[in-house]
Design a protein around this motif. Structure first.
Motif, mmCIF file in Angstrom:
data_model
loop_
_atom_site.group_PDB
_atom_site.id
_atom_site.type_symbol
_atom_site.label_atom_id
_atom_site.label_comp_id
_atom_site.label_asym_id
_atom_site.label_seq_id
_atom_site.Cartn_x
_atom_site.Cartn_y
_atom_site.Cartn_z
ATOM 1 N N UNK A 74 -36.876 6.165 27.380
ATOM 2 C CA UNK A 74 -37.302 7.436 27.424
ATOM 3 C C UNK A 74 -36.010 8.142 27.824
ATOM 4 N N UNK A 75 -34.971 7.693 28.699
ATOM 5 C CA UNK A 75 -33.999 8.453 28.867
ATOM 6 C C UNK A 75 -33.080 8.436 27.501
ATOM 7 N N UNK A 76 -33.207 7.648 26.698
ATOM 8 C CA UNK A 76 -32.206 7.498 25.559
ATOM 9 C C UNK A 76 -32.956 8.856 24.580
ATOM 10 N N UNK A 77 -34.151 9.033 24.686
ATOM 11 C CA UNK A 77 -34.608 10.220 23.828
ATOM 12 C C UNK A 77 -34.554 11.641 24.746
ATOM 13 N N UNK A 78 -33.750 11.604 25.611
ATOM 14 C CA UNK A 78 -33.631 12.759 26.506
ATOM 15 C C UNK A 78 -34.896 13.480 26.962
ATOM 16 N N UNK A 79 -35.775 12.546 27.605
ATOM 17 C CA UNK A 79 -37.196 13.065 28.138
ATOM 18 C C UNK A 79 -37.051 13.267 29.484
ATOM 19 N N UNK A 80 -36.199 12.866 30.408
ATOM 20 C CA UNK A 80 -36.161 12.988 31.635
ATOM 21 C C UNK A 80 -34.798 13.614 32.219
ATOM 22 N N UNK A 81 -34.835 14.622 32.971
ATOM 23 C CA UNK A 81 -33.754 15.131 33.638
ATOM 24 C C UNK A 81 -33.841 14.868 35.068
ATOM 25 N N UNK A 107 -25.868 13.443 25.943
ATOM 26 C CA UNK A 107 -26.619 12.512 25.093
ATOM 27 C C UNK A 107 -26.907 12.956 23.843
ATOM 28 N N UNK A 108 -26.679 14.439 23.181
ATOM 29 C CA UNK A 108 -27.037 14.802 21.929
ATOM 30 C C UNK A 108 -25.673 14.799 21.112
ATOM 31 N N UNK A 109 -24.558 14.502 21.736
ATOM 32 C CA UNK A 109 -23.356 14.418 21.012
ATOM 33 C C UNK A 109 -22.999 13.205 20.624
ATOM 34 N N UNK A 110 -21.912 13.016 19.511
ATOM 35 C CA UNK A 110 -21.471 11.935 19.188
ATOM 36 C C UNK A 110 -20.580 11.257 20.175
ATOM 37 N N UNK A 111 -20.117 10.039 19.526
ATOM 38 C CA UNK A 111 -19.552 9.278 20.597
ATOM 39 C C UNK A 111 -18.353 9.920 21.473
ATOM 40 N N UNK B 157 -15.747 8.660 30.472
ATOM 41 C CA UNK B 157 -15.020 8.121 31.707
ATOM 42 C C UNK B 157 -15.118 8.989 32.688
ATOM 43 N N UNK B 158 -14.865 10.298 32.398
ATOM 44 C CA UNK B 158 -15.028 11.195 33.565
ATOM 45 C C UNK B 158 -16.302 11.611 34.033
ATOM 46 N N UNK B 159 -17.302 11.516 33.244
ATOM 47 C CA UNK B 159 -18.602 11.853 33.549
ATOM 48 C C UNK B 159 -19.158 10.441 34.457
ATOM 49 N N UNK B 160 -18.490 9.420 33.918
ATOM 50 C CA UNK B 160 -18.907 7.821 34.896
ATOM 51 C C UNK B 160 -18.048 8.249 36.179
ATOM 52 N N UNK B 161 -16.868 8.805 36.423
ATOM 53 C CA UNK B 161 -16.324 8.860 37.824
ATOM 54 C C UNK B 161 -17.202 9.869 38.467
ATOM 55 N N UNK B 162 -17.617 10.728 37.743
ATOM 56 C CA UNK B 162 -18.226 12.120 38.553
ATOM 57 C C UNK B 162 -19.764 11.791 39.015
ATOM 58 N N UNK B 163 -20.337 11.420 37.869
ATOM 59 C CA UNK B 163 -21.945 11.247 38.343
ATOM 60 C C UNK B 163 -22.538 9.960 37.465
ATOM 61 N N UNK B 164 -22.536 8.965 37.854
ATOM 62 C CA UNK B 164 -22.782 7.680 37.117
ATOM 63 C C UNK B 164 -24.148 7.920 36.795
ATOM 64 N N UNK B 170 -29.101 10.381 31.174
ATOM 65 C CA UNK B 170 -29.112 10.778 29.877
ATOM 66 C C UNK B 170 -29.216 9.558 28.735
ATOM 67 N N UNK B 171 -29.521 8.377 29.371
ATOM 68 C CA UNK B 171 -29.425 7.221 28.418
ATOM 69 C C UNK B 171 -28.172 6.512 28.027
ATOM 70 N N UNK B 172 -27.129 6.980 28.704
ATOM 71 C CA UNK B 172 -25.906 6.465 28.257
ATOM 72 C C UNK B 172 -25.757 4.922 28.710
ATOM 73 N N UNK B 173 -24.821 4.153 28.437
ATOM 74 C CA UNK B 173 -24.576 2.814 28.896
ATOM 75 C C UNK B 173 -23.702 2.622 30.075
ATOM 76 N N UNK B 174 -24.165 3.007 31.209
ATOM 77 C CA UNK B 174 -23.027 2.978 32.277
ATOM 78 C C UNK B 174 -22.093 1.886 32.726
ATOM 79 N N UNK B 175 -22.841 0.573 32.269
ATOM 80 C CA UNK B 175 -22.236 -0.641 32.545
ATOM 81 C C UNK B 175 -21.013 -1.040 31.405
ATOM 82 N N UNK B 176 -21.167 -0.270 30.203
ATOM 83 C CA UNK B 176 -20.127 -0.492 29.453
ATOM 84 C C UNK B 176 -19.196 0.434 29.782
#
Lengths: 264, 283
Positions: A74-81, A107-111, B157-164, B170-176
């Motif tokens: 659900x988080x990957x789909x940006x369903x929850x804030x 979450x919407x941007x590239x790497x 990395x900055x986001x990870x330092x600020x607000x993991x 938002x579905x990012x891999x914090x472990x990574x």
């Protein structure tokens, strides 16, 4: 399963590493398209329940699904804030309001997290919606309590999530800002968002929350506000609501009063 | 006359080398130091730097590049710290204390038992004036990888330092992200090992960021100030080392510390002077 934007909490228990039991067998359902208030005493497990729903901590048992999906999906789909409590944020961190709201778009941007014109437009719109555009270049610590809340609210808006969790959004906020936040939440509900807030401000709950979940270590009651948000239920949740306690105290003699305070 | 002061050491090849290697190391450390101070990982930096000792000894004994051994043990120590913390009821500082001193002591014992021509003094205090060609290459490789990783992942990395938590939401891999930051931390320490030595490397890793943090409320500016102070200290440090006939790493760190003290006192917004001044005002 179809996406309904609801949250199902199924039999969750959380024990912290100092073996303090924070939540046991908590089950509840957050109705899609509603504003639901999570109410309970301090240390009653409100933040723990929020963190379990967001996957910030791993419950010892039970599971949560969001819109029929496991949390991570659900988080990957940006369903929850998630809008954090003020004391969870490092206000000395060298970022501006604009930077923080832009983080809602990552979450919407590239790497490499390079913002597109759409990202910038949405950040701007979100800031405008909470009336914070004038403060966009401020370092976050230079804001008042209400402005801080609005900045993080803008981040949640920029994320365009259909489900929003707000932990104590009215703490440290003046009456005007509280009203503005409530108006915003009502607008969001009308556009189909599901909102779960935890709050201490019992007075305002019945004015804008459709549903209430009462929590003290476990779920004591949940349902429509008019059915659940009753004096008896609150007394049960808080172990005696403040008004009654005050009346009692008035009749007591001094010694008893002191011992009660000591016990608290 | 000042020109002579500047050019005189430059007639020696080893001085020229020491200057640009130190400058490079100064830049790499300064960049990472912004993240480390904001994340609150200074103690972790100290731990990793000490934990590399057995790696260096083993690497020399096996004839593989010292950077590889140092990196493996440094990174290994962070994994060990993470494991012990997860699986015991100890607090993090205790875990870090136990693990890194264990690694360090093991390295000291190993260095006396494994026949090698390592000078322990050089590992502990650095030896940039006598740095060999292959050590320079290893320093450069580790440094460039660090800079590249940070450049590409700087926002995460900055986001990870600020607000993991938000990163997770938002579905990012914090472990990574966590391991990425540990990885560049270990790499930076490898980079700085020859210049500052194990004991002082943590200063190059913390002080520039700490100084810059007192001087700025914006990350970009903090980064620039951090790199500026670090570069200045590295270059002047090598010169001071030449004229004072003192260890280079120590000279660099003394200069970094002096700049920090200056920032602490005179910083326009967060300096001691300014703060006592505003206290008077508010009274």
């Amino acid at each position: 399963m179809t996406q309904t934007l609801g949250i199902t909490v199924d039999n969750i228990s959380v024990t912290y590493s100092n073996s303090r039991l924070a939540l046991y067998n908590a089950s509840c359902y957050v109705q899609p398209g509603s504003i639901t208030a999570l109410v309970g005493p301090n240390g009653g497990g409100k933040s723990t329940l929020f963190k379990s729903i967001m996957g910030f901590l791993e419950p010892n048992q039970g599971q949560v699904d969001i819109s029929g999906l496991p949390i991570h999906k659900a988080q990957k789909k940006q369903l929850v804030a998630y809008v954090p409590q003020a004391d969870e944020v490092d206000w000395n961190f060298p970022v501006s309001v604009w930077d923080v709201v832009m983080m809602g778009r990552y979450g919407y941007m590239n790497l490499f997290r390079i913002p597109s014109s759409k990202d910038r437009r949405l950040v701007k719109e979100s800031l405008t919606r909470v009336d914070m555009m004038d403060f966009k270049d401020r370092q976050i610590g230079e804001l008042s309590g209400g402005q801080k809340k609005r900045a993080f609210l803008a981040r949640a808006l920029a994320q365009e999530a259909k489900i929003m969790l707000l932990d104590e959004p009215f703490t440290g906020v003046d009456v005007k800002t509280e009203k503005a936040i409530i108006d915003l939440l009502l607008q969001l509900k009308d556009s189909g968002h599901t909102i779960l807030i935890s709050t201490h401000d019992l007075a305002s709950i019945s004015t804008f929350c459709d549903r209430v979940i009462l929590l003290n270590q476990t779920i004591l009651a949940s349902g429509k506000t008019e059915a659940v948000f009753t004096e008896e239920n609150l007394a049960m949740t808080f172990g005696g609501i403040p008004t009654i306690r005050n009346e009692e105290r008035g009749t007591r003699n001094k010694e008893e009063k002191i011992s009660t305070i000591g016990f608290d | 006359m000042i020109l002579d002061w500047i050019t005189e050491p430059l007639q020696y090849g080893f001085m020229v080398k020491a200057l640009w290697v130190s400058a490079f190391v100064g830049i790499v450390c300064a960049v990472l130091s912004c993240y480390i101070t904001l994340k609150g990982w200074s103690l972790m930096g100290d731990a990793v730097s000490h934990a590399v000792v057995p790696g260096v000894v083993v690497a020399y004994a096996l004839g593989i590049p010292f950077a590889v051994g140092a990196f493996l043990f440094g990174f290994g120590a962070t994994v060990a710290i993470g494991y012990v913390k997860e699986n015991t009821r100890l607090k993090e500082d205790a875990v870090i204390g136990v693990v890194f001193t264990g690694f360090f002591a093991f390295g000291l014992v190993l260095s006396t038992k494994i026949p090698s021509n390592i000078d322990l003094f050089h590992i502990l205090f650095g030896n940039v004036l006598g740095i060999s060609q292959e050590d320079i290459i290893q320093t450069l490789i580790a440094g460039f990888i660090t800079l590249l990783v940070i450049l590409l992942r700087r926002k995460d990395l900055l986001l990870f330092c600020f607000d993991p938590n938000h990163a997770k939401a938002i579905g990012l891999n914090t472990k990574f992200m966590y391991y990425t930051l540990l990885l560049v931390l270990a790499l930076t320490i490898v980079t700085a090992l020859q210049t500052a030595g194990i004991i002082l490397v943590v200063a190059m890793l913390v002080t520039p960021g700490a100084t810059a943090y007192l001087l700025s409320d914006r990350f970009e500016r903090m980064l620039a100030i951090s790199v500026g102070t670090s570069l200045l200290s590295s270059i002047l440090g090598v010169y001071s080392s030449y004229y004072l006939d003192a260890p280079t790493g120590a000279c660099i760190v003394v200069l970094l510390t002096l700049l920090f003290i200056a920032a602490m006192i005179f910083a326009p917004k967060y300096g001691l002077l300014r703060r006592s001044h505003s206290t008077i005002e508010s009274n």
